[in-house]
Design an enzyme around this catalytic site. Sequence first.
Site, PDB file in Angstrom:
ATOM      1  N   GLU A  35       2.794   5.111  -3.840  1.00  0.00           N
ATOM      2  CA  GLU A  35       2.813   6.063  -4.978  1.00  0.00           C
ATOM      3  C   GLU A  35       4.132   6.810  -5.080  1.00  0.00           C
ATOM      4  O   GLU A  35       4.524   7.104  -6.214  1.00  0.00           O
ATOM      5  CB  GLU A  35       1.644   7.051  -4.852  1.00  0.00           C
ATOM      6  CG  GLU A  35       0.287   6.424  -5.079  1.00  0.00           C
ATOM      7  CD  GLU A  35      -0.128   5.457  -3.966  1.00  0.00           C
ATOM      8  OE1 GLU A  35       0.234   5.721  -2.809  1.00  0.00           O
ATOM      9  OE2 GLU A  35      -0.755   4.433  -4.255  1.00  0.00           O
TER      10      GLU A  35
ATOM     11  N   ASP B 213       0.849  -1.199   0.000  1.00  0.00           N
ATOM     12  CA  ASP B 213       0.000   0.000   0.000  1.00  0.00           C
ATOM     13  C   ASP B 213       0.884   1.248   0.000  1.00  0.00           C
ATOM     14  O   ASP B 213       2.104   1.169   0.205  1.00  0.00           O
ATOM     15  CB  ASP B 213      -0.888  -0.046   1.257  1.00  0.00           C
ATOM     16  CG  ASP B 213      -1.991   1.009   1.253  1.00  0.00           C
ATOM     17  OD1 ASP B 213      -2.328   1.530   0.168  1.00  0.00           O
ATOM     18  OD2 ASP B 213      -2.517   1.310   2.348  1.00  0.00           O
TER      19      ASP B 213
ATOM     20  N   ASP C 168      -8.961   3.528  -3.076  1.00  0.00           N
ATOM     21  CA  ASP C 168     -10.016   3.915  -2.136  1.00  0.00           C
ATOM     22  C   ASP C 168     -11.260   4.443  -2.832  1.00  0.00           C
ATOM     23  O   ASP C 168     -11.481   5.654  -2.946  1.00  0.00           O
ATOM     24  CB  ASP C 168      -9.477   4.966  -1.162  1.00  0.00           C
ATOM     25  CG  ASP C 168      -8.347   4.402  -0.315  1.00  0.00           C
ATOM     26  OD1 ASP C 168      -8.260   3.169  -0.182  1.00  0.00           O
ATOM     27  OD2 ASP C 168      -7.551   5.205   0.204  1.00  0.00           O
TER      28      ASP C 168
HETATM   29  O1  MIG Z   1      -3.986   5.991   4.469  1.00  0.00           O
HETATM   30  O2  MIG Z   1      -3.948   0.749   5.458  1.00  0.00           O
HETATM   31  O3  MIG Z   1      -5.937   2.199   0.003  1.00  0.00           O
HETATM   32  O4  MIG Z   1      -7.003  -0.056   1.267  1.00  0.00           O
HETATM   33  O5  MIG Z   1      -7.117  -0.007   4.081  1.00  0.00           O
HETATM   34  C1  MIG Z   1      -4.788   4.871   4.276  1.00  0.00           C
HETATM   35  C2  MIG Z   1      -5.117   1.477   5.541  1.00  0.00           C
HETATM   36  C3  MIG Z   1      -3.943   3.652   4.091  1.00  0.00           C
HETATM   37  C4  MIG Z   1      -5.076   2.985   2.065  1.00  0.00           C
HETATM   38  C5  MIG Z   1      -5.520   1.795   1.273  1.00  0.00           C
HETATM   39  C6  MIG Z   1      -6.611   1.075   2.016  1.00  0.00           C
HETATM   40  C7  MIG Z   1      -6.097   0.650   3.369  1.00  0.00           C
HETATM   41  C8  MIG Z   1      -5.633   1.876   4.167  1.00  0.00           C
HETATM   42  N1  MIG Z   1      -4.606   2.578   3.395  1.00  0.00           N
END
Ligand code: MIG
Length: 818
Positions: A430, A427, A503
């Site tokens: 980016e 996650d 998201d």
């Molecule tokens: O700032 O890990 O897109 O799927 O549950 C949020 C928490 C961070 C973004 C991801 C989402 C995930 C969430 N993450």
Amino acid sequence: MEEHILNPKEVFNELVEEEEGFRHLNNPADGIKPITKKYLGIPTHVSQAGNKFYFTDGDAKVELVVVNEEIMRVRVAPHGVFLEDFSYAVPELSNKPVAVSLYNDEKEFKVSTAKVNCHIRKSDFFISFSDSNHVVTSADAAPMHWEENTKFGGYYVFCTKTCNPDENFFGMGDKPTELNLRGKRLTNWNTDAYSFGWNQDPLYRSIPFYISVNEGIAHGIFFDNTFKAHFDFGAEDKTKTSFWADGGELQYYYIHGPHMMDVVKSYHLLTGTHPMPPLWALGYHQCRWSYYPESKVRVVAKGFRQNQIPCDGIYLDIDYMDGYRCFTWNRKYFPDPKKMIKDLAADGFKTVVIIDPGIRVDDNYPVFKEGKEKKYFCRRSDDYFMEGHVWPGRCQFPDFTNPEVREWWGGLFDELIEMGVAGVWNDMNEPAVFGAGTFPDDVRHQYDGYRGSHRKAHNVYGMQMVRATYEGMRKIFKNKRPFTITRAGYSGLQRYASVWTGDNVATWEHLKLGNIQCQRLSMSGIPFCGTDIGGFSGEPDGELFTRWIQMGTFSPFMRAHSAGDTKEREPWSFGEPFTAINRKFIELRYRLLPYMYSAFWEHHRYGFPILRPVVMQEQEVLKNHFRQDEFTYGDKILVCPVMEPGQKSRKVYLPKGDWYNYWTNEVTVGGDEVETPTPLETIPIFIKAGSVIPEYPVMQYVGEKPIEEVKMNVYYSDYEVNSFFFEDHGESFAYEQDIYSEKKFIVNGTESSLEIQQSMEGLYTPRYDAYCFNIIGLPFIPAHISVDGKEITDYAINSEKVLEFKHTKTFKHIEIKK
Ligand code: MIG
């Protein structure tokens, strides 16, 4: 007054500027004053070195590499010196010899293979491509051009091509807009886009690859440039298509069609395909931010088994960690993770854990300490560390573009895997930073020895993170297939991971958007994709959730996920009738696993996308360029998700050929729209006539029980149709050593007969013995069934006129006659 005599080139430049009216040329980037653009001059010389051709105007140089008969790569060096040839997207260019000829007449230079000609016009350096019938498929509308970047050095690089009146555009990854990109202007710059909306751009991924279809002929352009890049598909000027980047080389691949499918296959030849996933990864996954503590995880897992709803994957989001430190456990919530994972595994669940790139600045945290000592974290141009706040607080970030860092990162999974973790979810790559959004431009990256600032590395950072994860897991797993999922990425990420669209929101609009995004990802080289089923933020009602499960059944990656502040979101959370319908569809997914796995194999081995929008079936029909609701999964099952509340029926377009309504077995002749009922219990699903669709028995998870027999649904057709059926161990890389079974079926019928032929390839033999045939749609009453010349008498015709019989799986030829 000094007289200024314009030379023809300058006149041309001014004309182009005026005609193009390109705002971007006058406003290339924030706060940077434009300097004059430079255009290629007149090509005066050509030289050839094998399959590489160089054209020069005396200063700038253009390189043309003939990759194969269908693919040519164009590069420009403004002052004659090319950058070292390196790409994260294209690991290596094929070096198979290609038959290629160079022609030189007074009008043009021409480089030709059997399929493609590249024309370099002598009067103005315009480059165009044509096919073997001399049809021009892609043509410059201005000579390639560039502009010096006075702030950072290097150039802004531009390519402008014509855009024809009925030319339409597809691809570009996960852009949340209409499937057809005509009239859109888009930017690639990986961005954390929480709760994104229609037309929001850019999102998490950068896929600088598009497919054009003009007068029934398709070609692709892959602009392999990792800098912030822009595409304009006839938005600013409807007669022009252009792409440009804020740095790097002007470098693109021209990929010949003529069919969109050929373009996608060639694109995969360049950037690779997705490795075979473990079979369980095609099952249903349940996620939430976050399931914790351990007791909650166990309750959810138990819920699946109690409700008899199949599920293979359960996810741990960031709260499993100790203070969000990657590779640690919060021992208060998870006192004995190894035991928990083991118990879950005994009940058929694979545990997938999240990992973020931000490493907490904390000298008592071994991962940080080691990374710091070994100088693995990214630094600014003044040599200070790149620091930013993310979930753990103050963080530094590994430079995943450094192979040594990737190796280190990959090794960090040792312990998690030793505990039994089966998959890793990448996650925030980016990379996302709270407040600032992402890294500053000046952050330096090792870039596999080719060096670069964050301007160059930003769009590949996430892909290199998940690459490190995947390769590390692969090493630790030895011969077992890792499962990885990533949010960010660049072209080629499919070699390392599946993706989810990020998201989204629990609205009907996002259901529609997700449908388009998955189709688009699939045709842009990212086959293994899915949305957060139900919507990440917000609250779906039972109907929306069920409609999403139904669509998700046909997403290559099927996972429900929700944000932490939402109500419970398991398939049984909405009560009846929703639970039963959700169960029915998740069961359908498990029954179709062998079909879906075969479609994955077709992707892996041959480069086919898994989801195929209707335009990929019939690109010659202009109307199809605007259809974006229905798609086929593989090439046999057409699906149209229901995306409106309360809908009772809807129109579905069926491509030419005969189609069976999956629910009723009724046959419809394609080439038109059909009104199809859409009660909550079903969505429109059609099976192509002539298909052989294998079905496994429903299990609560992959491998729950041995498979005793496989149901073979054969759909009669009066023309010949081929089907594939792929099987293997489902979790090792033995398929790379030919330990797999690829079966091909040919079905062909007449008014009074149906033939089914089977051939096999590969060294794997499934354990089960029998096929259970269901022959659907016979236009006659069968009286003779022979298998490899032997008559069978043990058969039945059920109340739905389906012919049923069993036979061992090894046969070559079945004949059914009146
Ligand atoms: O700032 O890990 O897109 O799927 O549950 C949020 C928490 C961070 C973004 C991801 C989402 C995930 C969430 N993450």
